[in-house]
Design a protein around this motif. Structure first.
Motif, PDB file in Angstrom:
ATOM      1  N   GLU A  98       1.021  -1.205   0.047  1.00 34.09           N
ATOM      2  CA  GLU A  98       0.112  -0.022  -0.030  1.00 34.09           C
ATOM      3  C   GLU A  98       0.890   1.422   0.093  1.00 34.09           C
ATOM      4  O   GLU A  98       1.750   1.418   0.888  1.00 34.09           O
ATOM      5  CB  GLU A  98      -0.820   0.187   1.312  1.00 34.09           C
ATOM      6  CG  GLU A  98      -1.813  -1.222   1.329  1.00 34.09           C
ATOM      7  CD  GLU A  98      -2.944  -0.992   0.146  1.00 34.09           C
ATOM      8  OE1 GLU A  98      -3.068  -0.206  -0.532  1.00 34.09           O
ATOM      9  OE2 GLU A  98      -3.618  -2.296   0.280  1.00 34.09           O
ATOM     10  N   PRO A  99       0.513   2.170  -1.042  1.00 34.06           N
ATOM     11  CA  PRO A  99       1.405   3.247  -1.032  1.00 34.06           C
ATOM     12  C   PRO A  99       1.215   4.242   0.212  1.00 34.06           C
ATOM     13  O   PRO A  99       2.370   4.968   0.701  1.00 34.06           O
ATOM     14  CB  PRO A  99       0.884   4.089  -2.402  1.00 34.06           C
ATOM     15  CG  PRO A  99       0.424   3.029  -3.341  1.00 34.06           C
ATOM     16  CD  PRO A  99      -0.226   1.879  -2.056  1.00 34.06           C
ATOM     17  N   VAL A 100       0.151   4.271   0.731  1.00 39.41           N
ATOM     18  CA  VAL A 100      -0.064   5.349   2.069  1.00 39.41           C
ATOM     19  C   VAL A 100       0.774   4.670   3.090  1.00 39.41           C
ATOM     20  O   VAL A 100       1.305   5.442   4.020  1.00 39.41           O
ATOM     21  CB  VAL A 100      -1.529   5.136   2.366  1.00 39.41           C
ATOM     22  CG1 VAL A 100      -2.214   3.957   2.921  1.00 39.41           C
ATOM     23  CG2 VAL A 100      -1.841   6.287   3.315  1.00 39.41           C
ATOM     24  N   ARG A 101       1.074   3.469   3.128  1.00 42.01           N
ATOM     25  CA  ARG A 101       1.782   3.003   4.176  1.00 42.01           C
ATOM     26  C   ARG A 101       3.268   3.208   4.040  1.00 42.01           C
ATOM     27  O   ARG A 101       3.904   3.371   4.846  1.00 42.01           O
ATOM     28  CB  ARG A 101       1.509   1.260   4.600  1.00 42.01           C
ATOM     29  CG  ARG A 101       0.115   1.185   5.096  1.00 42.01           C
ATOM     30  CD  ARG A 101      -0.417  -0.137   5.357  1.00 42.01           C
ATOM     31  NE  ARG A 101      -1.656  -0.463   5.744  1.00 42.01           N
ATOM     32  CZ  ARG A 101      -2.003  -1.575   6.339  1.00 42.01           C
ATOM     33  NH1 ARG A 101      -1.298  -2.526   6.509  1.00 42.01           N
ATOM     34  NH2 ARG A 101      -3.194  -1.575   6.839  1.00 42.01           N
ATOM     35  N   LEU A 102       3.526   2.973   2.848  1.00 44.08           N
ATOM     36  CA  LEU A 102       5.232   3.160   2.563  1.00 44.08           C
ATOM     37  C   LEU A 102       5.530   4.629   2.548  1.00 44.08           C
ATOM     38  O   LEU A 102       6.529   4.815   3.048  1.00 44.08           O
ATOM     39  CB  LEU A 102       5.288   2.908   0.908  1.00 44.08           C
ATOM     40  CG  LEU A 102       5.340   1.472   0.854  1.00 44.08           C
ATOM     41  CD1 LEU A 102       5.067   0.813  -0.653  1.00 44.08           C
ATOM     42  CD2 LEU A 102       6.337   0.408   1.442  1.00 44.08           C
ATOM     43  N   ASN A 103       4.723   5.412   2.424  1.00 43.32           N
ATOM     44  CA  ASN A 103       4.677   7.047   2.281  1.00 43.32           C
ATOM     45  C   ASN A 103       4.806   7.281   3.804  1.00 43.32           C
ATOM     46  O   ASN A 103       5.623   8.232   4.483  1.00 43.32           O
ATOM     47  CB  ASN A 103       3.842   7.819   1.977  1.00 43.32           C
ATOM     48  CG  ASN A 103       3.660   7.821   0.311  1.00 43.32           C
ATOM     49  OD1 ASN A 103       4.691   7.544  -0.190  1.00 43.32           O
ATOM     50  ND2 ASN A 103       2.304   7.998  -0.213  1.00 43.32           N
ATOM     51  N   ALA A 104       4.123   6.440   4.727  1.00 35.84           N
ATOM     52  CA  ALA A 104       3.976   6.893   6.116  1.00 35.84           C
ATOM     53  C   ALA A 104       5.466   6.383   6.776  1.00 35.84           C
ATOM     54  O   ALA A 104       6.094   7.100   7.476  1.00 35.84           O
ATOM     55  CB  ALA A 104       2.963   6.092   6.848  1.00 35.84           C
ATOM     56  N   ALA A 105       5.851   5.388   6.030  1.00 33.90           N
ATOM     57  CA  ALA A 105       7.088   4.672   6.530  1.00 33.90           C
ATOM     58  C   ALA A 105       8.463   6.013   6.377  1.00 33.90           C
ATOM     59  O   ALA A 105       9.221   6.161   7.207  1.00 33.90           O
ATOM     60  CB  ALA A 105       7.508   3.403   6.016  1.00 33.90           C
ATOM     61  N   MET A 106       8.335   6.452   5.386  1.00 34.22           N
ATOM     62  CA  MET A 106       9.378   7.383   4.722  1.00 34.22           C
ATOM     63  C   MET A 106       9.249   8.581   5.785  1.00 34.22           C
ATOM     64  O   MET A 106      10.580   9.077   6.339  1.00 34.22           O
ATOM     65  CB  MET A 106       9.268   7.771   3.441  1.00 34.22           C
ATOM     66  CG  MET A 106       9.498   6.479   2.513  1.00 34.22           C
ATOM     67  SD  MET A 106      11.167   5.966   2.536  1.00 34.22           S
ATOM     68  CE  MET A 106      12.465   7.460   1.963  1.00 34.22           C
ATOM     69  N   LEU A 107       8.066   8.994   6.122  1.00 35.42           N
ATOM     70  CA  LEU A 107       8.070  10.013   6.893  1.00 35.42           C
ATOM     71  C   LEU A 107       8.538   9.893   8.453  1.00 35.42           C
ATOM     72  O   LEU A 107       9.097  10.788   9.162  1.00 35.42           O
ATOM     73  CB  LEU A 107       6.644  10.509   7.181  1.00 35.42           C
ATOM     74  CG  LEU A 107       6.027  11.165   5.978  1.00 35.42           C
ATOM     75  CD1 LEU A 107       4.433  11.523   5.858  1.00 35.42           C
ATOM     76  CD2 LEU A 107       6.629  12.684   5.539  1.00 35.42           C
TER      77      LEU A 107
END
Length: 348
Positions: A198-207
């Protein structure tokens, strides 16, 4: 007080219950925030997790924090008005596991929202004083509730001995996986590679501090990890999704002499693993079950501002809408990260 009660799978009702009276060694807490966990969703949807079966109505919720409302006669550490986080597993303190400091393995542990023990989707809860921890003013109730899933990552970091400068791969970016990124960062990991669909989770991980985020729907995680580590592999891999393919990928990502921690609980008992590879590469494998002795460090880390964990809270519901909260967590995996329930109204 009001309580949200699971009466059968996929059905929760509001009930009026007596406010519990704390025993002499207990603290009564006015519950201000409760995170919805994957285990809550599993009990809500299926009525069981492995050998733990919901056989009668039960109150879910175990990631919680609030304000002390009353204390028992023997309690000296807390006063009404204190802001606290609650560690949800009350161990016996007398068995060999408890005596060794591994009370997460206590066979008689009473863990909130694990049948038949009621949980925290209530306005007030009473719990033994040694399971209650003061939180500083800068830590919100929501962040204090997140100390519980964060503790799983701290347990993994301790068991697999993350060292400053290590490279780590974390497979699965659900809430536990996302907070595991913070745990790895807190222990000094230099390079943190994460995977998910899921992109939303990957983006959250980067943050939160991940170095690289791999979407396994369009690339091979093992190949990418070996490319990012110059063909060596990572020092440590954590599998947090409970997915057999992710577990196999985690093992294949570890360097010779590296370590793997299994955090996620798969639905099936038997999963094929490359045993000759484990032996030939002398890979250390660790099982991670909940946590022990993590709450003080968890509160300290999250209070330090090491990461913006409040960004994980995507959905907020009052206690009267606990079933809607469960449905949101169950059905919106591509959009929701952490769903939060407020039994006494959302804090201003």
């Amino acid at each position: 007080m009001q309580a949200a009660v699971l009466t059968r799978p996929m059905e929760m009702v509001m009930k009026t219950l007596p406010v519990p009276r704390p025993k002499s060694d207990e603290v009564l807490v006015k519950v201000m925030a409760v995170g919805v966990c994957g285990s809550d969703v599993h009990y809500y949807e299926h009525g069981r997790i492995g050998r733990y079966v919901v056989e009668s109505p039960i109150i879910l919720g175990h990631e919680c924090a609030g304000v002390v409302a009353d204390v028992g006669d023997e309690v000296k550490r807390f006063l009404p008005g204190d802001r606290v986080a609650i560690e949800p597993g009350v161990a016996c303190g007398m068995c060999p596991a408890c005596k060794q400091g591994r009370y997460n393995l206590c066979p008689d542990v009473q863990f909130l929202a694990t049948p038949p023990v009621d949980g925290a989707f209530v306005q007030y809860i009473s719990i033994r004083q040694d399971n209650v921890f003061a939180i500083p003013p800068q830590l919100s109730f929501e962040e204090a509730a997140l100390v519980e899933p964060f503790s799983v990552g701290l347990q993994a970091a301790g068991r697999s001995v993350i060292k400053p400068g290590d490279t780590i791969a974390i497979m699965g970016m659900g809430p536990v996986g996302l907070l595991a990124v913070v745990a790895a960062k807190a222990h000094g990991a230099k390079t943190i590679i994460v995977t998910d669909l899921e992109p939303v989770r990957l983006n959250a991980a980067m943050l939160l501090g991940a170095s690289y985020a791999l979407n396994v729907s369009n690339q091979d995680a093992v190949e990418a990890i070996h490319r990012l580590t110059d063909g060596i592999g990572v020092d440590v891999a954590w599998e947090t999704a409970g997915n057999p393919r992710a577990l196999q990928a985690a093992l294949a990502s570890v360097r010779r002499g590296g370590k793997m921690a299994i955090v996620g609980l798969p639905a099936q008992d038997d999963i094929a693993l490359n045993v000759p590879g484990i032996v030939d590469n002398e890979v250390d494998i660790y099982g991670i079950f909940r946590y022990a002795n993590t709450y003080p460090r968890g509160i300290e880390f999250l209070s330090s501002g090491i990461a913006d964990v409040r960004s994980l809270i995507t959905d907020r519901y009052p206690l009267s809408q606990a079933q809607q909260a469960m449905e949101r967590a169950r059905t919106n995996k591509s959009g929701s990260l952490k769903v939060m329930v407020y039994p006494n109204g959302e804090p201003v």
